[in-house]
Design a protein around this motif. Structure first.
Motif, short mmCIF file in Angstrom:
data_model
loop_
_atom_site.label_atom_id
_atom_site.label_comp_id
_atom_site.label_asym_id
_atom_site.label_seq_id
_atom_site.Cartn_x
_atom_site.Cartn_y
_atom_site.Cartn_z
N ARG A 1 7.15 5.44 0.06
CA ARG A 1 5.44 5.90 -0.14
C ARG A 1 4.91 3.88 -0.26
N ASP B 1 -3.21 9.07 1.63
CA ASP B 1 -2.01 8.06 1.21
C ASP B 1 -0.95 9.32 1.41
N THR C 1 0.99 -1.37 0.39
CA THR C 1 0.24 0.99 0.16
C THR C 1 0.88 1.47 -0.18
N CYS C 2 0.47 2.64 -0.32
CA CYS C 2 1.04 3.50 -0.15
C CYS C 2 1.34 4.59 1.44
N THR D 1 5.06 0.07 7.21
CA THR D 1 5.84 0.89 6.76
C THR D 1 6.81 1.08 6.60
N ARG E 1 -7.18 12.99 0.06
CA ARG E 1 -5.83 12.21 -0.52
C ARG E 1 -5.71 12.12 0.85
N SER F 1 -0.20 5.26 5.78
CA SER F 1 -2.10 5.40 5.57
C SER F 1 -2.10 5.85 4.24
N GLY F 2 -1.73 4.65 3.33
CA GLY F 2 -2.70 4.21 2.33
C GLY F 2 -3.90 2.55 2.44
N GLU G 1 -6.90 3.88 4.27
CA GLU G 1 -7.72 3.79 3.90
C GLU G 1 -8.36 2.79 2.71
N ASN G 2 -7.30 1.45 2.25
CA ASN G 2 -7.87 0.91 1.66
C ASN G 2 -8.45 -0.25 1.82
#
Lengths: 422, 422
Positions: free
Chosen positions: A272, B292, A122-123, A262, B290, A126-127, A130-131
């Motif tokens: 990222r 991410d 994931t990004c 991460t 946004r 945080s990404g 979100e996902n």
């Protein structure tokens, strides 16, 4: 939203600044978007003739220790060896080689039996959040967060139109009695508590770690209520001293718990690349809910090369020593300058010291005084979704030069003193 | 979803495969997630003893022309010169330097007056579309797409619980009369048409280009109904011959039109860097949506270096010549082998030839015959959300080696012949 945008968005009235628009975006904008304020991370305007500030703000690795040479070497190796694959779509779940390395690494540390299939790249974490929340949250569902909590996470959960409930955090992490009561209140109101978001290791910002017996109790409470535990472990690897506690995922046997990881804090926030670690059915769902063709296979393969070559396992302990020294220096400087105005814990890992300001300190005056003294920090209100937190401050030691820490804390102490004189 | 997962997801019953789960994900999963089937991009199982297939599938640049050396050089320059910034959070809107280059480049080509503030960097144009629709679509809103349409885009629009309406595409792009009627039908049903998604240049898969007068009419229809025009211009730079037409954004003066761009087709799909180009209020909204922490500043700065050094402006024309040669060879091979079984247009740009199969061709038999002959293509059904399209096929010439094109089309022709014998 009519809130003033941060400085990296210039004010304008349309494309190029001179268009009399007939298209009505404000009318069309989605409810989700209308609800989202700007991120609280703002660059504060500097007062004229200000001292160049020393920043104790962003949770970012030590800039002088970035493995630039190793990144250049890994990158060149990857592009020469497997450039065609690195530069091609890698699928929504992300490069299998890096997911295999993650499985091996986590299996070794946690005694698990995970496979590459249990990971989605994931990004950043945080990404990943979100996902995950997009695959989990319906409007009106309830998400439980810690108070204080990293505000980026609160924002993404809110963006799914979830209602937010918070439970307090003390020196041993989130308060399980409060969690129990919060869940009871949610279900009594016939709402659905869908997830518990917890930064269980070296919490951002509170710097506390969820105790082992609390981890067991969190699992028990969440299991009884079909609440998904989302442990954001961004800081877990930066541990000073004792062995890290088992993750909630490991303690729960992967049942009803997800871990977000991460490379942002161990390597660099600019990569990222993070991951969701979860049971297969959750991995399937979040993979189906990815529409951006996945995280860069180039960057992912570069990181995999960096990890597989052993450089990662050398790099992280070296960074931990740097952060430990910085933490110690910040604590001794605080001890010297700030005991009259605040109290704080001793972080066992991570990047932050969390200060509770004494009653006599005026937070608004502190904000102004730190601007004038030339030291940046994050005021506690940023970490509370309910308006609380004004009497807290987060200081970050990871990103500031070690040599500047005493000066930074001297300035902060002066600002505290000035903010107490009112 | 009970649909069978693609082969890159292993079947399993939980973390590590041996967990008796008590957490009920299927109960918790969001409506959005429950609605999402797997992406139609599957790896087909190869029959035993199959000829190694020549793939005419993915819209991916020529693998032998990837600018590996230049990427290595740009990457090293960026890390040595500005590594600290490349490796640090770059903000949700993305690296300003690359947005400035984009503004300059597009201003020069389209005679506009855009600034860096009119751009958001995204994870390819697919990530841009995701970002945009989440800021625009409420459940039950209607999105108008082209039929056929790139299915990844249909999926992300559907994931916001939009209803989909399609308008047909002919040699001059989307049918404006059909658009007018579709809009009228939507508004008569008291629903809200929120966006028109169009790949106006070298459409994927239909390879047609929206004519200039139609562009004007699309703008007029959409303006009257407050419909946002979303032009996905992934292939726009790959143009053989005549000057590209002005974008819908340029024709509309940036009012009610957004352009999605990407480096995926001009440079490499693995970069995962694209952009949204829009008026300021839309840029603000998508930036707020946004979570991410933005596209990799490292990759973005590497691309900016590649562009600013002039390498990009040398690279793209070189690639266009390669694709033109491949297109010509595919067309002459088709002419030689396939005229009895299909007809097609002459693509003026982009990566694809779109075939309409003759009535006598059985698409199911064609699927099987191509597997046995050893040639990969994408059947037309993948590009229709309504079950149509079985009598179409998309052939991609960009990624296959030039020397293999005659053999690939010979195989495809044999498969067509076998599929017609039924």
């Amino acid at each position: 939203m009519t809130q003033e945008p941060p400085p990296w968005i210039a004010a304008s009235s349309g494309a190029g600044g001179d268009v009399a628009a007939s298209y009505n975006w404000e009318h069309a904008e989605s409810l989700r978007s209308k609800k989202m304020a700007w991120s609280p991370w703002r660059v504060r305007p500097e007062p004229p003739n200000a001292v160049p500030p020393i920043m104790l703000t962003g949770g970012i690795p030590d800039p002088d220790s970035l493995p630039i040479d190793d990144f250049i070497a890994s990158n060149e190796r990857v592009l020469r060896r497997e450039g065609m694959f690195a530069l091609q779509y890698g699928g929504p779940q992300g490069y299998p080689g890096l997911r295999e390395w993650l499985a091996k690494d986590i299996n070794r540390r946690e005694g698990l039996d995970l496979r590459a299939e249990n990971f989605v790249l994931t990004c950043g974490s945080s990404g990943g959040l979100e996902n995950l929340v997009e695959a989990l949250i319906n409007p009106g569902d309830v998400a439980i967060i810690e108070r204080p909590c990293y505000p980026g996470s609160t924002r993404v959960i809110m963006s799914c139109l979830a209602e937010i409930e918070g439970v307090p955090v003390d020196a041993d992490g989130l308060d399980c009695d409060a969690l129990e009561q919060t869940v009871a209140r949610i279900t009594a109101a016939r709402k659905t508590p869908k997830l518990l978001y917890t930064i269980s290791n070296f919490q951002n910002p509170a710097a506390s770690t969820l105790a082992l017996e609390r981890r067991q109790r969190v699992i028990e409470i969440c299991r009884r209520n079909n609440i998904l535990i989302v442990q954001d472990d961004a800081y877990g690897a930066i541990t000073f001293g004792r062995e890290p506690l088992p993750s909630l995922f490991a303690l729960a046997g992967g049942d009803g718990a997800v871990l977000l990881g991460t490379f942002s804090k161990t390597l660099a926030t600019g990569l990222r690349v993070g991951w969701i670690m979860a049971a297969q059915n959750i991995v399937d769902a979040v993979t189906r809910m990815r529409f951006d063709m996945g995280v860069s296979p180039w960057t992912s393969r570069m990181i995999a090369d960096f990890c597989e070559s052993g450089t990662y396992d050398e790099h992280v302990p070296r960074m931990i020593e740097i952060y430990r020294r910085k933490r110690d220096l910040m604590l001794s400087s605080l001890e010297e300058r700030c005991t009259k105005f605040a109290r704080w814990n001793v972080p066992a890992g991570g990047f932050f010291v969390w200060l509770e300001l004494s009653e006599g300190v005026d937070p608004v005056a502190l904000d102004q005084a730190t601007l004038e003294e030339g030291v940046g920090y994050v005021g506690g209100k940023a970490f509370f979704d309910n308006g609380d937190g004004a009497n807290y401050a987060r200081l970050c030691y990871s990103n500031v030069a070690e040599t500047e820490i005493p000066e930074a804390i001297m300035r902060f102490g002066r600002a505290l003193e000035r903010a107490s004189a009112h």
